[in-house]
Design a protein around this motif. Structure first.
Motif, mmCIF file in Angstrom:
data_model
loop_
_atom_site.group_PDB
_atom_site.id
_atom_site.type_symbol
_atom_site.label_atom_id
_atom_site.label_comp_id
_atom_site.label_asym_id
_atom_site.label_seq_id
_atom_site.Cartn_x
_atom_site.Cartn_y
_atom_site.Cartn_z
ATOM 1 N N THR A 1 16.227 -35.348 -14.798
ATOM 2 C CA THR A 1 14.936 -35.440 -14.067
ATOM 3 C C THR A 1 14.114 -36.562 -14.729
ATOM 4 O O THR A 1 13.700 -36.461 -16.056
ATOM 5 N N ALA A 2 13.309 -37.308 -14.085
ATOM 6 C CA ALA A 2 12.779 -38.121 -14.521
ATOM 7 C C ALA A 2 11.248 -38.655 -14.040
ATOM 8 O O ALA A 2 11.230 -38.243 -12.519
ATOM 9 N N ARG A 3 10.121 -38.957 -14.811
ATOM 10 C CA ARG A 3 8.999 -39.239 -14.319
ATOM 11 C C ARG A 3 8.553 -40.440 -14.757
ATOM 12 O O ARG A 3 8.878 -41.002 -15.956
ATOM 13 N N VAL A 4 8.380 -41.533 -13.667
ATOM 14 C CA VAL A 4 8.067 -43.096 -14.138
ATOM 15 C C VAL A 4 6.802 -43.375 -13.846
ATOM 16 O O VAL A 4 6.338 -42.811 -12.729
ATOM 17 N N ILE B 1 17.772 -43.629 -12.829
ATOM 18 C CA ILE B 1 17.742 -42.844 -14.116
ATOM 19 C C ILE B 1 18.511 -41.563 -13.641
ATOM 20 O O ILE B 1 19.590 -41.142 -14.353
ATOM 21 N N GLU B 2 18.172 -40.878 -12.566
ATOM 22 C CA GLU B 2 18.793 -39.769 -12.303
ATOM 23 C C GLU B 2 19.889 -39.755 -11.531
ATOM 24 O O GLU B 2 20.981 -38.951 -11.621
ATOM 25 N N ALA C 1 8.830 -44.060 -19.013
ATOM 26 C CA ALA C 1 9.542 -42.969 -18.272
ATOM 27 C C ALA C 1 9.474 -41.850 -19.270
ATOM 28 O O ALA C 1 9.917 -41.682 -20.358
ATOM 29 N N VAL D 1 11.955 -38.532 -19.550
ATOM 30 C CA VAL D 1 13.522 -38.133 -18.859
ATOM 31 C C VAL D 1 13.833 -36.841 -19.853
ATOM 32 O O VAL D 1 13.765 -36.931 -20.946
ATOM 33 N N THR E 1 8.321 -47.857 -9.012
ATOM 34 C CA THR E 1 8.593 -46.592 -10.105
ATOM 35 C C THR E 1 9.621 -45.840 -9.493
ATOM 36 O O THR E 1 10.576 -45.045 -10.230
ATOM 37 N N ASP E 2 9.724 -45.503 -8.223
ATOM 38 C CA ASP E 2 10.808 -44.750 -7.534
ATOM 39 C C ASP E 2 11.951 -45.455 -7.719
ATOM 40 O O ASP E 2 13.053 -44.574 -7.946
ATOM 41 N N LYS F 1 13.035 -44.314 -11.302
ATOM 42 C CA LYS F 1 13.365 -42.900 -11.185
ATOM 43 C C LYS F 1 14.710 -42.722 -10.732
ATOM 44 O O LYS F 1 15.827 -41.930 -11.050
ATOM 45 N N GLN F 2 15.259 -43.163 -9.513
ATOM 46 C CA GLN F 2 16.335 -43.053 -8.668
ATOM 47 C C GLN F 2 17.357 -43.559 -9.629
ATOM 48 O O GLN F 2 18.628 -42.915 -9.823
#
Length: 75
Positions: free
Chosen positions: A19-22, A11-12, A34, A36, A4-5, A8-9
């Motif tokens: 800002t993303a939350r996965v 995408i950002e 995700a 976004v 997930t990290d 996230k990285q």
């Protein structure tokens, strides 16, 4: 397998100001959700927003990333 990290990285890094939350939906590191938020999405349709995020991953979609559910919105 991507984490997930990692997602996230990626995408950002690829979408300025995003800002993303996965979330790993299954615990198997191949089905993700995700959320976004990005200023770039302003004026884009939801389909365009999703295409923009999918473009970050290219051939990884359907491979190491078996499924990616998206929720996107402009900041």
């Amino acid at each position: 397998m991507p984490s997930t990290d990692d997602l996230k990285q990626r995408i950002e890094a690829a979408i300025p100001g995003a800002t993303a939350r996965v979330i790993d939906l299954t615990g198997t590191e191949d089905h993700f959700r995700a959320e976004v938020v990005a200023p770039e999405f302003a004026g884009m349709s939801r389909i365009e927003q999703h295409r923009r995020v999918y473009a970050v991953f290219g051939a990884d979609i359907g491979g190491p990333i078996h499924a990616l559910s998206l929720v996107t919105k402009a900041e």
